[in-house]
Design a protein around this motif. Structure first.
Motif, PDB file in Angstrom:
ATOM      1  N   SER A  46      78.293  26.123  81.207  1.00 22.19           N
ATOM      2  CA  SER A  46      79.583  26.223  80.528  1.00 22.19           C
ATOM      3  C   SER A  46      80.564  25.347  81.305  1.00 22.19           C
ATOM      4  O   SER A  46      80.375  25.074  82.492  1.00 22.19           O
ATOM      5  CB  SER A  46      80.066  27.669  80.464  1.00 22.19           C
ATOM      6  OG  SER A  46      80.242  28.188  81.747  1.00 22.19           O
ATOM      7  N   SER A  96      84.541  24.501  74.074  1.00 19.20           N
ATOM      8  CA  SER A  96      83.846  25.175  72.978  1.00 19.20           C
ATOM      9  C   SER A  96      83.638  24.197  71.835  1.00 19.20           C
ATOM     10  O   SER A  96      84.326  23.184  71.730  1.00 19.20           O
ATOM     11  CB  SER A  96      84.704  26.354  72.505  1.00 19.20           C
ATOM     12  OG  SER A  96      84.090  27.009  71.425  1.00 19.20           O
ATOM     13  N   LYS A 112      81.584  33.286  73.157  1.00 17.88           N
ATOM     14  CA  LYS A 112      80.316  34.017  73.181  1.00 17.88           C
ATOM     15  C   LYS A 112      79.152  33.148  72.724  1.00 17.88           C
ATOM     16  O   LYS A 112      78.060  33.247  73.257  1.00 17.88           O
ATOM     17  CB  LYS A 112      80.410  35.259  72.291  1.00 17.88           C
ATOM     18  CG  LYS A 112      81.341  36.310  72.828  1.00 17.88           C
ATOM     19  CD  LYS A 112      81.362  37.516  71.936  1.00 17.88           C
ATOM     20  CE  LYS A 112      82.344  38.550  72.460  1.00 17.88           C
ATOM     21  NZ  LYS A 112      82.442  39.708  71.603  1.00 17.88           N
ATOM     22  N   HIS A 113      79.375  32.318  71.698  1.00 19.67           N
ATOM     23  CA  HIS A 113      78.265  31.558  71.124  1.00 19.67           C
ATOM     24  C   HIS A 113      78.455  30.049  71.146  1.00 19.67           C
ATOM     25  O   HIS A 113      77.481  29.322  71.054  1.00 19.67           O
ATOM     26  CB  HIS A 113      78.024  31.991  69.676  1.00 19.67           C
ATOM     27  CG  HIS A 113      77.683  33.440  69.552  1.00 19.67           C
ATOM     28  ND1 HIS A 113      76.513  33.966  70.012  1.00 19.67           N
ATOM     29  CD2 HIS A 113      78.382  34.485  69.055  1.00 19.67           C
ATOM     30  CE1 HIS A 113      76.484  35.266  69.793  1.00 19.67           C
ATOM     31  NE2 HIS A 113      77.615  35.613  69.211  1.00 19.67           N
ATOM     32  N   ASN A 114      79.672  29.562  71.232  1.00 18.19           N
ATOM     33  CA  ASN A 114      79.908  28.124  71.089  1.00 18.19           C
ATOM     34  C   ASN A 114      80.299  27.441  72.390  1.00 18.19           C
ATOM     35  O   ASN A 114      80.786  26.321  72.371  1.00 18.19           O
ATOM     36  CB  ASN A 114      80.994  27.883  70.031  1.00 18.19           C
ATOM     37  CG  ASN A 114      80.521  28.270  68.658  1.00 18.19           C
ATOM     38  OD1 ASN A 114      79.351  28.085  68.328  1.00 18.19           O
ATOM     39  ND2 ASN A 114      81.406  28.831  67.866  1.00 18.19           N
ATOM     40  N   SER A 156      78.130  27.182  75.251  1.00 18.47           N
ATOM     41  CA  SER A 156      76.974  26.880  76.099  1.00 18.47           C
ATOM     42  C   SER A 156      76.424  25.510  75.756  1.00 18.47           C
ATOM     43  O   SER A 156      76.250  25.178  74.583  1.00 18.47           O
ATOM     44  CB  SER A 156      75.880  27.925  75.913  1.00 18.47           C
ATOM     45  OG  SER A 156      76.349  29.184  76.320  1.00 18.47           O
ATOM     46  N   LYS A 167      74.130  24.007  72.748  1.00 22.78           N
ATOM     47  CA  LYS A 167      73.018  24.934  72.593  1.00 22.78           C
ATOM     48  C   LYS A 167      73.257  25.755  71.333  1.00 22.78           C
ATOM     49  O   LYS A 167      74.151  26.566  71.281  1.00 22.78           O
ATOM     50  CB  LYS A 167      72.919  25.857  73.801  1.00 22.78           C
ATOM     51  CG  LYS A 167      71.822  26.875  73.665  1.00 22.78           C
ATOM     52  CD  LYS A 167      71.361  27.374  74.994  1.00 22.78           C
ATOM     53  CE  LYS A 167      70.345  28.467  74.926  1.00 22.78           C
ATOM     54  NZ  LYS A 167      69.406  28.486  73.862  1.00 22.78           N
ATOM     55  N   ARG A 168      72.489  25.505  70.324  1.00 21.22           N
ATOM     56  CA  ARG A 168      72.662  26.204  69.053  1.00 21.22           C
ATOM     57  C   ARG A 168      72.108  27.620  69.149  1.00 21.22           C
ATOM     58  O   ARG A 168      71.056  27.853  69.710  1.00 21.22           O
ATOM     59  CB  ARG A 168      71.928  25.462  67.945  1.00 21.22           C
ATOM     60  CG  ARG A 168      72.409  24.055  67.806  1.00 21.22           C
ATOM     61  CD  ARG A 168      72.819  23.789  66.392  1.00 21.22           C
ATOM     62  NE  ARG A 168      73.309  22.434  66.288  1.00 21.22           N
ATOM     63  CZ  ARG A 168      74.574  22.140  66.090  1.00 21.22           C
ATOM     64  NH1 ARG A 168      75.445  23.073  65.971  1.00 21.22           N
ATOM     65  NH2 ARG A 168      74.947  20.909  65.999  1.00 21.22           N
ATOM     66  N   TRP A 169      72.804  28.566  68.601  1.00 21.39           N
ATOM     67  CA  TRP A 169      72.403  29.969  68.628  1.00 21.39           C
ATOM     68  C   TRP A 169      71.780  30.375  67.347  1.00 21.39           C
ATOM     69  O   TRP A 169      72.021  30.162  66.312  1.00 21.39           O
ATOM     70  CB  TRP A 169      73.585  30.864  68.968  1.00 21.39           C
ATOM     71  CG  TRP A 169      74.065  30.617  70.330  1.00 21.39           C
ATOM     72  CD1 TRP A 169      75.079  29.794  70.711  1.00 21.39           C
ATOM     73  CD2 TRP A 169      73.523  31.129  71.545  1.00 21.39           C
ATOM     74  NE1 TRP A 169      75.215  29.766  72.059  1.00 21.39           N
ATOM     75  CE2 TRP A 169      74.275  30.593  72.592  1.00 21.39           C
ATOM     76  CE3 TRP A 169      72.498  31.989  71.841  1.00 21.39           C
ATOM     77  CZ2 TRP A 169      74.023  30.890  73.928  1.00 21.39           C
ATOM     78  CZ3 TRP A 169      72.249  32.286  73.155  1.00 21.39           C
ATOM     79  CH2 TRP A 169      73.001  31.741  74.179  1.00 21.39           C
TER      80      TRP A 169
END
Length: 112
Positions: A33, A54, A69-71, A73, A110-112
């Motif tokens: 991050s 992000s 939380k998701h965007n 990384s 990194k796509r979640w």
């Protein structure tokens, strides 16, 4: 009014335990991050503001105040001296492809 800015790249927190995830040293291929810390003098006191990199709307980069939380990384990939993606380097028979100070690298979402 003076202002200082620092960008910090740190390993993202992971639920999986691996030998690499326990170390804070960043290797090519690690999930990281990116944090921006801005310090400025506001009169007699110093103000510090922290923002995180992000992905916004799936495409744009954006600095946000809360840890995403998701965007937030990214997979970090080292480049060799010529600027191409670095291939596996060997040190005492082990894969050791640590990111070095001044070395160029790229970030891949990194796509979640």
């Amino acid at each position: 009014q003076s202002q200082q800015a620092m960008i910090i790249i740190e390993k993202a927190k992971s639920d999986k335990y691996t030998a690499s995830s326990h170390s804070q040293i960043i290797k090519s291929g690690d999930i990281v991050s990116v944090k921006l810390i801005v310090r400025r003098d506001a009169g007699k006191e110093q103000v510090q503001e922290t923002k995180y990199l992000s992905i916004h709307r799936g495409w744009w980069l954006k600095w946000v105040t809360n840890l995403p939380k998701h965007n937030g990384s990214f997979k970090i990939q080292a480049h060799d001296i010529a600027g191409a993606l670095d291939t596996v380097s060997l040190y005492s028979g082990l894969q050791m492809n640590y990111i070095q100070l001044g070395q160029s690298f790229s970030l891949h979402h990194k796509r979640w």
